[in-house]
Motif scaffolding. Structure first.
Motif, PDB file in Angstrom:
ATOM      1  N   ALA A   2       5.751  30.646 -41.194  1.00 29.85           N
ATOM      2  CA  ALA A   2       4.338  30.334 -41.018  1.00 29.85           C
ATOM      3  C   ALA A   2       3.472  31.563 -41.290  1.00 29.85           C
ATOM      4  CB  ALA A   2       4.088  29.835 -39.603  1.00 29.85           C
ATOM      5  N   ARG A   3       2.373  31.342 -41.969  1.00 31.44           N
ATOM      6  CA  ARG A   3       1.457  32.435 -42.272  1.00 31.44           C
ATOM      7  C   ARG A   3       0.706  32.839 -41.014  1.00 31.44           C
ATOM      8  NH1 ARG A   3      -3.066  31.277 -46.679  1.00 31.44           N
ATOM      9  NH2 ARG A   3      -3.756  29.916 -44.978  1.00 31.44           N
ATOM     10  N   SER A   4       0.605  34.130 -40.760  1.00 40.60           N
ATOM     11  CA  SER A   4      -0.088  34.616 -39.566  1.00 40.60           C
ATOM     12  C   SER A   4      -1.579  34.341 -39.684  1.00 40.60           C
ATOM     13  CB  SER A   4       0.156  36.116 -39.377  1.00 40.60           C
ATOM     14  OG  SER A   4      -0.343  36.839 -40.472  1.00 40.60           O
ATOM     15  N   ARG A   5      -2.211  34.082 -38.568  1.00 40.95           N
ATOM     16  CA  ARG A   5      -3.625  33.742 -38.558  1.00 40.95           C
ATOM     17  C   ARG A   5      -4.484  35.007 -38.609  1.00 40.95           C
ATOM     18  NH1 ARG A   5      -5.316  30.271 -33.491  1.00 40.95           N
ATOM     19  NH2 ARG A   5      -5.284  32.288 -32.436  1.00 40.95           N
ATOM     20  N   ASP A   6      -5.557  34.948 -39.384  1.00 40.10           N
ATOM     21  CA  ASP A   6      -6.522  36.037 -39.424  1.00 40.10           C
ATOM     22  C   ASP A   6      -7.375  35.928 -38.162  1.00 40.10           C
ATOM     23  OD1 ASP A   6      -8.707  37.703 -39.807  1.00 40.10           O
ATOM     24  OD2 ASP A   6      -8.842  37.305 -41.951  1.00 40.10           O
ATOM     25  N   GLU A   7      -7.085  36.756 -37.167  1.00 44.57           N
ATOM     26  CA  GLU A   7      -7.727  36.620 -35.861  1.00 44.57           C
ATOM     27  C   GLU A   7      -9.232  36.845 -35.929  1.00 44.57           C
ATOM     28  OE1 GLU A   7      -6.597  35.475 -33.108  1.00 44.57           O
ATOM     29  OE2 GLU A   7      -4.545  35.229 -33.824  1.00 44.57           O
ATOM     30  N   LYS A   8      -9.663  37.800 -36.727  1.00 43.96           N
ATOM     31  CA  LYS A   8     -11.100  38.065 -36.815  1.00 43.96           C
ATOM     32  C   LYS A   8     -11.829  36.871 -37.428  1.00 43.96           C
ATOM     33  CE  LYS A   8     -14.603  41.351 -38.394  1.00 43.96           C
ATOM     34  NZ  LYS A   8     -15.521  40.268 -38.796  1.00 43.96           N
ATOM     35  N   SER A   9     -11.279  36.335 -38.509  1.00 43.33           N
ATOM     36  CA  SER A   9     -11.901  35.182 -39.152  1.00 43.33           C
ATOM     37  C   SER A   9     -11.911  33.981 -38.218  1.00 43.33           C
ATOM     38  CB  SER A   9     -11.143  34.845 -40.435  1.00 43.33           C
ATOM     39  OG  SER A   9     -11.670  33.683 -41.041  1.00 43.33           O
ATOM     40  N   TYR A  10     -10.805  33.811 -37.506  1.00 49.05           N
ATOM     41  CA  TYR A  10     -10.703  32.697 -36.556  1.00 49.05           C
ATOM     42  C   TYR A  10     -11.756  32.829 -35.462  1.00 49.05           C
ATOM     43  CZ  TYR A  10      -8.750  29.660 -32.928  1.00 49.05           C
ATOM     44  OH  TYR A  10      -8.594  28.693 -31.958  1.00 49.05           O
ATOM     45  N   THR A  11     -11.862  34.027 -34.886  1.00 47.47           N
ATOM     46  CA  THR A  11     -12.817  34.260 -33.800  1.00 47.47           C
ATOM     47  C   THR A  11     -14.255  34.113 -34.278  1.00 47.47           C
ATOM     48  OG1 THR A  11     -11.280  35.760 -32.687  1.00 47.47           O
ATOM     49  CG2 THR A  11     -13.607  35.920 -32.071  1.00 47.47           C
ATOM     50  N   ASP A  12     -14.538  34.640 -35.470  1.00 47.67           N
ATOM     51  CA  ASP A  12     -15.896  34.549 -36.016  1.00 47.67           C
ATOM     52  C   ASP A  12     -16.305  33.094 -36.238  1.00 47.67           C
ATOM     53  OD1 ASP A  12     -16.090  37.274 -35.990  1.00 47.67           O
ATOM     54  OD2 ASP A  12     -15.782  37.540 -38.154  1.00 47.67           O
ATOM     55  N   THR A  13     -15.394  32.308 -36.815  1.00 51.42           N
ATOM     56  CA  THR A  13     -15.712  30.902 -37.075  1.00 51.42           C
ATOM     57  C   THR A  13     -15.856  30.135 -35.769  1.00 51.42           C
ATOM     58  OG1 THR A  13     -14.516  30.953 -39.183  1.00 51.42           O
ATOM     59  CG2 THR A  13     -14.940  28.789 -38.223  1.00 51.42           C
ATOM     60  N   ARG A  14     -14.981  30.404 -34.837  1.00 48.49           N
ATOM     61  CA  ARG A  14     -15.050  29.725 -33.532  1.00 48.49           C
ATOM     62  C   ARG A  14     -16.378  30.043 -32.837  1.00 48.49           C
ATOM     63  NH1 ARG A  14     -13.755  30.184 -28.099  1.00 48.49           N
ATOM     64  NH2 ARG A  14     -12.620  28.396 -27.201  1.00 48.49           N
ATOM     65  N   ALA A  31     -24.305  13.925 -26.016  1.00 48.16           N
ATOM     66  CA  ALA A  31     -23.907  12.639 -26.589  1.00 48.16           C
ATOM     67  C   ALA A  31     -24.407  12.471 -28.018  1.00 48.16           C
ATOM     68  CB  ALA A  31     -24.421  11.501 -25.710  1.00 48.16           C
ATOM     69  N   SER A  32     -25.574  13.037 -28.319  1.00 43.25           N
ATOM     70  CA  SER A  32     -26.162  12.826 -29.644  1.00 43.25           C
ATOM     71  C   SER A  32     -25.550  13.705 -30.726  1.00 43.25           C
ATOM     72  CB  SER A  32     -27.675  13.078 -29.591  1.00 43.25           C
ATOM     73  OG  SER A  32     -27.949  14.460 -29.392  1.00 43.25           O
ATOM     74  N   VAL A  33     -24.842  14.749 -30.322  1.00 38.80           N
ATOM     75  CA  VAL A  33     -24.271  15.690 -31.285  1.00 38.80           C
ATOM     76  C   VAL A  33     -22.867  15.241 -31.679  1.00 38.80           C
ATOM     77  CG1 VAL A  33     -23.513  18.066 -31.668  1.00 38.80           C
ATOM     78  CG2 VAL A  33     -25.623  17.626 -30.408  1.00 38.80           C
ATOM     79  N   GLU A  34     -22.683  14.987 -32.961  1.00 37.67           N
ATOM     80  CA  GLU A  34     -21.376  14.601 -33.483  1.00 37.67           C
ATOM     81  C   GLU A  34     -20.658  15.826 -34.050  1.00 37.67           C
ATOM     82  OE1 GLU A  34     -20.151  11.687 -33.133  1.00 37.67           O
ATOM     83  OE2 GLU A  34     -21.948  10.586 -32.486  1.00 37.67           O
ATOM     84  N   ILE A  35     -19.355  15.744 -34.115  1.00 40.59           N
ATOM     85  CA  ILE A  35     -18.563  16.847 -34.658  1.00 40.59           C
ATOM     86  C   ILE A  35     -19.006  17.185 -36.071  1.00 40.59           C
ATOM     87  CG2 ILE A  35     -16.252  17.515 -35.422  1.00 40.59           C
ATOM     88  CD1 ILE A  35     -15.151  15.985 -32.997  1.00 40.59           C
ATOM     89  N   ASN A  36     -19.287  16.163 -36.883  1.00 39.22           N
ATOM     90  CA  ASN A  36     -19.732  16.414 -38.254  1.00 39.22           C
ATOM     91  C   ASN A  36     -21.068  17.137 -38.297  1.00 39.22           C
ATOM     92  OD1 ASN A  36     -17.499  15.347 -39.547  1.00 39.22           O
ATOM     93  ND2 ASN A  36     -18.367  13.282 -39.696  1.00 39.22           N
ATOM     94  N   SER A  42     -22.918  24.456 -39.418  1.00 38.97           N
ATOM     95  CA  SER A  42     -22.250  25.760 -39.414  1.00 38.97           C
ATOM     96  C   SER A  42     -21.636  26.118 -40.761  1.00 38.97           C
ATOM     97  CB  SER A  42     -21.147  25.777 -38.348  1.00 38.97           C
ATOM     98  OG  SER A  42     -20.131  24.830 -38.664  1.00 38.97           O
ATOM     99  N   GLY A  43     -21.634  25.144 -41.694  1.00 35.42           N
ATOM    100  CA  GLY A  43     -21.027  25.390 -42.991  1.00 35.42           C
ATOM    101  C   GLY A  43     -19.517  25.470 -42.939  1.00 35.42           C
ATOM    102  N   THR A  44     -18.934  24.835 -41.922  1.00 36.10           N
ATOM    103  CA  THR A  44     -17.476  24.841 -41.754  1.00 36.10           C
ATOM    104  C   THR A  44     -16.880  23.624 -42.456  1.00 36.10           C
ATOM    105  OG1 THR A  44     -17.768  25.900 -39.594  1.00 36.10           O
ATOM    106  CG2 THR A  44     -15.609  24.922 -40.056  1.00 36.10           C
ATOM    107  N   PRO A  45     -15.791  23.793 -43.197  1.00 33.70           N
ATOM    108  CA  PRO A  45     -15.197  22.662 -43.920  1.00 33.70           C
ATOM    109  C   PRO A  45     -14.809  21.512 -42.995  1.00 33.70           C
ATOM    110  CG  PRO A  45     -14.237  24.732 -44.647  1.00 33.70           C
ATOM    111  CD  PRO A  45     -15.077  25.052 -43.437  1.00 33.70           C
ATOM    112  N   LYS A  46     -14.995  20.299 -43.475  1.00 35.62           N
ATOM    113  CA  LYS A  46     -14.613  19.120 -42.701  1.00 35.62           C
ATOM    114  C   LYS A  46     -13.110  19.124 -42.443  1.00 35.62           C
ATOM    115  CE  LYS A  46     -18.308  15.982 -44.132  1.00 35.62           C
ATOM    116  NZ  LYS A  46     -18.624  14.668 -44.734  1.00 35.62           N
ATOM    117  N   GLY A  47     -12.741  18.640 -41.299  1.00 38.84           N
ATOM    118  CA  GLY A  47     -11.332  18.554 -40.950  1.00 38.84           C
ATOM    119  C   GLY A  47     -10.789  19.786 -40.259  1.00 38.84           C
ATOM    120  N   SER A  48     -11.588  20.875 -40.244  1.00 35.65           N
ATOM    121  CA  SER A  48     -11.081  22.115 -39.650  1.00 35.65           C
ATOM    122  C   SER A  48     -11.452  22.266 -38.177  1.00 35.65           C
ATOM    123  CB  SER A  48     -11.607  23.318 -40.433  1.00 35.65           C
ATOM    124  OG  SER A  48     -13.020  23.372 -40.379  1.00 35.65           O
TER     125      SER A  48
END
Length: 226
Positions: A2-14, A31-36, A42-48
């Protein structure tokens, strides 16, 4: 392997997802806010999304924790400022909050007020977190009040703890109304009622130092979350 996770990128996106979620919920409701909505803003890819949060309820809880941490830090900065007297620190706390809401055009409510109204009775985890939040902020206000003469704020008939709770409850009620009317008048009435003795003192915040000045000029703003 398994590829190791880029912790900085992960934390920044989170963190970005939490910031966006915080703003969206403040502007609307949980209630009015959907995940999409969060992913799109946030400009985060769908499904992530589920790489960071298992479900929407967990995301909402983490948003509340994120907001709570920022708010408590700001609260302590105002109320524990040893360079100022207790009355100036107390007024600085509410002035900073007022200026933050004014910067937002009085269009967003307090996230903790919103979530308390919407989720506290439905989700035990939210109820516990929100309860801890209100107690922590009230405790900071109480500690500040303990250093001043409560007659200066018209609350000499209350204990320090009761006075701290009363101020926070009064302010939170004003914040709830502000979101409904989208006008700052409920917040402007708050200091008139609670800091009515003597000349009205506005607070200038500069270089983390609060100073008294006469009400000729508006207080300078420092970004903060309430």
């Amino acid at each position: 392997m398994a590829r190791s996770r880029d912790e900085k990128s992960y934390t920044d996106t989170r963190t970005k997802l939490l910031d966006v979620g915080m703003n969206l919920i403040r502007a609307g409701s949980y209630a009015s806010v959907e995940i999409n909505d969060v992913l799109r803003a946030s400009g985060t890819p769908k499904g992530s999304f589920y790489h960071y949060f298992q479900r929407k309820e967990m995301f909402g809880l983490e948003v509340a924790k994120h907001y709570y941490a920022e708010l408590l830090e700001s609260t302590k900065n105002d109320l524990q400022n040893s360079e100022c007297t207790a009355d100036v620190r107390l007024k600085a706390f509410f002035q900073t909050a007022h200026d933050d809401f004014e910067d937002r055009g009085f269009a967003n409510g307090c996230l903790m007020c919103n979530l308390s109204t919407e989720l506290a009775n439905e989700y035990p985890d939210f109820q516990e977190l929100l309860g801890n939040h209100w107690r922590a902020v009230s405790s900071e206000i109480t500690n500040c009040i303990a250093e001043l003469d409560k007659s200066d704020i018209g609350l000499e008939h209350l204990t320090d703890e009761e006075a701290g709770d009363w101020l926070l409850n009064s302010w939170s009620g004003a914040l709830t109304r502000v979101k409904a009317v989208r006008d700052g008048e409920p917040l402007r009435l708050f200091p008139k009622n609670n800091f009515q003795k003597g000349e009205v003192i506005y607070v200038e915040i500069k270089d983390n130092t609060a100073r008294r000045h006469k009400p000729r000029h508006r207080a300078s703003r420092r970004q903060g979350h309430r």
